[in-house]
Design an enzyme around this catalytic site. Structure first.
Site, PDB file in Angstrom:
ATOM      1  N   GLU A  86     -13.693  16.245  72.893  1.00  0.00           N
ATOM      2  CA  GLU A  86     -12.577  16.490  73.947  1.00  0.00           C
ATOM      3  C   GLU A  86     -11.154  17.144  73.906  1.00  0.00           C
ATOM      4  O   GLU A  86     -10.593  16.616  73.042  1.00  0.00           O
ATOM      5  CB  GLU A  86     -12.905  14.737  74.447  1.00  0.00           C
ATOM      6  CG  GLU A  86     -13.640  14.354  75.572  1.00  0.00           C
ATOM      7  CD  GLU A  86     -13.499  13.231  75.132  1.00  0.00           C
ATOM      8  OE1 GLU A  86     -12.593  12.719  76.293  1.00  0.00           O
ATOM      9  OE2 GLU A  86     -15.025  12.480  75.871  1.00  0.00           O
ATOM     10  N   GLU A 130     -15.337   6.645  71.796  1.00  0.00           N
ATOM     11  CA  GLU A 130     -13.603   6.205  71.710  1.00  0.00           C
ATOM     12  C   GLU A 130     -13.799   4.815  71.174  1.00  0.00           C
ATOM     13  O   GLU A 130     -13.669   4.299  72.883  1.00  0.00           O
ATOM     14  CB  GLU A 130     -13.284   7.103  73.200  1.00  0.00           C
ATOM     15  CG  GLU A 130     -12.936   8.448  73.282  1.00  0.00           C
ATOM     16  CD  GLU A 130     -11.894   8.553  74.232  1.00  0.00           C
ATOM     17  OE1 GLU A 130     -11.754   8.079  75.597  1.00  0.00           O
ATOM     18  OE2 GLU A 130     -11.468   9.914  74.069  1.00  0.00           O
TER      19      GLU A 130
HETATM   20  C1  FCB Z   1     -11.425  10.809  77.165  1.00  0.00           C
HETATM   21  C2  FCB Z   1     -12.176   9.611  78.111  1.00  0.00           C
HETATM   22  C3  FCB Z   1     -12.843  10.561  78.917  1.00  0.00           C
HETATM   23  C4  FCB Z   1     -12.049  11.107  80.551  1.00  0.00           C
HETATM   24  C5  FCB Z   1     -11.175  12.049  79.034  1.00  0.00           C
HETATM   25  C6  FCB Z   1     -10.045  12.632  80.403  1.00  0.00           C
HETATM   26  O1  FCB Z   1     -11.105   9.389  76.749  1.00  0.00           O
HETATM   27  O2  FCB Z   1     -13.981  10.241  76.884  1.00  0.00           O
HETATM   28  O3  FCB Z   1     -13.954   9.992  79.324  1.00  0.00           O
HETATM   29  O4  FCB Z   1     -12.092  10.138  80.838  1.00  0.00           O
HETATM   30  O5  FCB Z   1     -10.134  10.687  78.552  1.00  0.00           O
END
Ligand code: FCB
Length: 456
Positions: free
Chosen positions: A362, A166
């Site tokens: 994620e 990210e």
């Molecule tokens: C993302 C991050 C991760 C976590 C989630 C909720 O942006 O990569 O580390 O904090 O959000």
């Protein structure tokens, strides 16, 4: 509809080093920018820090066993640069590398495939002190040298590598114009151009790291970038609104200046037009370095925004969320499951990468978990969120988009950055006083999805 996935589809779980490891001074590790940021009063809610977090550094065997018991066979974790090269550049701390060797060996004993992220925001404080971290081009070079050191040492047992997690979060939320930004290093800069320069340097770091991984890996490996590009969702699935969402995708948040150069070798012209003098300086050869061939794109997706066609200069309008729109336990966590589908589809149709494998690296949510007197966490809100997103994943796979797997965020409740321990994203409840782990109802539900390879 049974929502059964094809056999190739895999199910995993994700974590990151600073959020779970703790042990911030163990065996030669030196501070990261997040240690400094968290120690600065007012930066993290309730003054929480990652000093102990989930104490995973000492309890990783228990955590790996927990994963194995749930049937999770794919694990995305991150490696902490300040454990491996505590001063950011120079001498390698072999004891720090050994921790990850022990972890990966333990994963292998349990039949779990490792996916290692080389940078999940915890950069060495020493490089912040030396040249302001990502404000300097030198950071990209130092990152690539650290990556080479890791892959030379662990490349015999890890074959799935992720360069950066990210970029927009640790640059556009780590450097702010006029006010202290919410993420480390928390640097105030003079102009938006300064901010875009930090993400440009991170992109260079990504490109150099791809080259370093491929040069150092002793075995064939897959190289990925993980991005949380902003996903524009058509308000209705009609041609005019779909086109609007596709155009809006270029200038949504930092997409045009991160995902576009990484995948196409050029900043989006629509973004450059919008930025004008705020665009970063780009040296000859930078875009070639940045746009390395990728084996996989990792999509981190939590929410999205609705777009409709409009009779204005842009041709689209991004809609504000109504006050009663469903939202979970973060200010930005509006529930937009279709964002997962459109996030995959835009890579094909907007960026022209129809064959590039995608993993959801994620997806998950914070909810207001309560431990009952019986010692359970009955998080049907989290199950609702995950089920809807997995159904959207199923749609993408069914329509033939190259989505290969899914990692839930997260295995454990952890240190949620500026929100400290106040926000819980785990499938497993962590009591931060006793370090007890309690799988939530969602963990049992996810285990059943894995067992049946379908959304249950
Ligand atoms: C993302 C991050 C991760 C976590 C989630 C909720 O942006 O990569 O580390 O904090 O959000």
């Amino acid at each position: 509809m049974t929502y059964t996935f094809p056999d190739f589809f895999f199910w995993g779980a994700a974590t990151s080093s600073y959020q779970i490891e703790g042990a911030i001074a163990a065996e030669g590790r030196k501070p990261s920018v997040w240690d400094r940021f968290a120690a600065t009063p007012g930066r993290v809610l309730n003054g929480d820090t990652g000093a102990i977090a989930c104490d995973h550094y000492h309890r990783f065997r228990e955590d790996v066993t927990l994963m194995a018991d749930l049937g999770i066979r794919h694990y995305r974790f991150s490696i902490a640069w300040p454990r491996v090269i505590p001063d950011g550049r120079g001498a390698v701390n072999e004891a720090g590398v050994d921790f990850y060797r022990r972890l990966v060996d333990c994963l292998e004993e349990h039949g779990i495939t490792p996916y290692a992220t080389l940078f999940h925001w915890d950069s060495p404080q020493a490089l912040e002190d030396r040249y302001g971290s990502w404000r300097s081009r030198e950071m990209a070079q130092d990152f690539a040298e650290y990556v080479a050191a890791v892959v030379e040492r662990l490349g015999d047992r890890i074959s799935h590598w992720i360069t950066l997690n990210e970029i927009a979060c640790f640059t556009h939320l780590g450097y702010g114009v006029g006010q202290i930004p919410p993420h480390a290093p928390g640097t105030v800069v003079a102009t938006p151009k300064d901010v875009w320069q930090t993400s440009h340097h991170a992109l260079l770091g990504h490109g150099l790291a791809c080259q370093a991984i491929r040069a150092a890996s002793p075995i064939p490996c897959a190289v990925a970038l993980v991005d949380n590009y902003a996903v524009t969702v058509p308000l209705a699935e009609t041609p005019e609104h779909i086109t609007a969402a596709q155009v809006a995708f270029h200038t949504a948040w930092a997409n045009g200046g991160i995902l576009f150069p990484a995948l196409t070798g050029a900043y989006s012209p629509l973004l450059l037009e919008k930025l004008g003098a705020d665009a970063p300086d780009i040296q000859d050869g930078d875009l070639q370095t940045i746009c390395q061939p990728l084996d996989v794109l990792g999509l981190n997706v939590y929410s999205g925004s609705y777009v409709r066609a409009a009779d204005n200069a842009d041709g689209f309008e991004t809609l504000p969320f109504p006050a009663s729109y469903p939202r979970l336990h973060m200010p930005w966590l509006w529930v937009v499951p279709d964002a997962l589908y459109w996030g995959v589809r835009h890579v094909s149709e907007v960026l022209g990468h129809r064959q590039l494998s995608i993993w959801v690296t994620e997806n998950g949510c914070a909810v207001e978990d309560v431990l009952t007197e019986q010692g359970e966490v009955l998080d049907c809100d989290r199950i609702l969120y995950l089920r809807q997103h997995l159904q959207a994943a199923h749609r993408a796979v069914s329509e033939g988009y190259p989505l290969g797997g899914y990692f839930v965020w997260s295995l454990l409740d952890n240190f949620e950055w500026a929100w400290g321990h106040d926000r819980r994203f785990g499938l497993t409840y962590v009591d931060f006083d006793t370090q007890q782990r309690i799988p939530k109802a969602s963990a049992r539900w996810y285990a059943e999805c894995i067992r049946q390879n379908r959304v249950v």
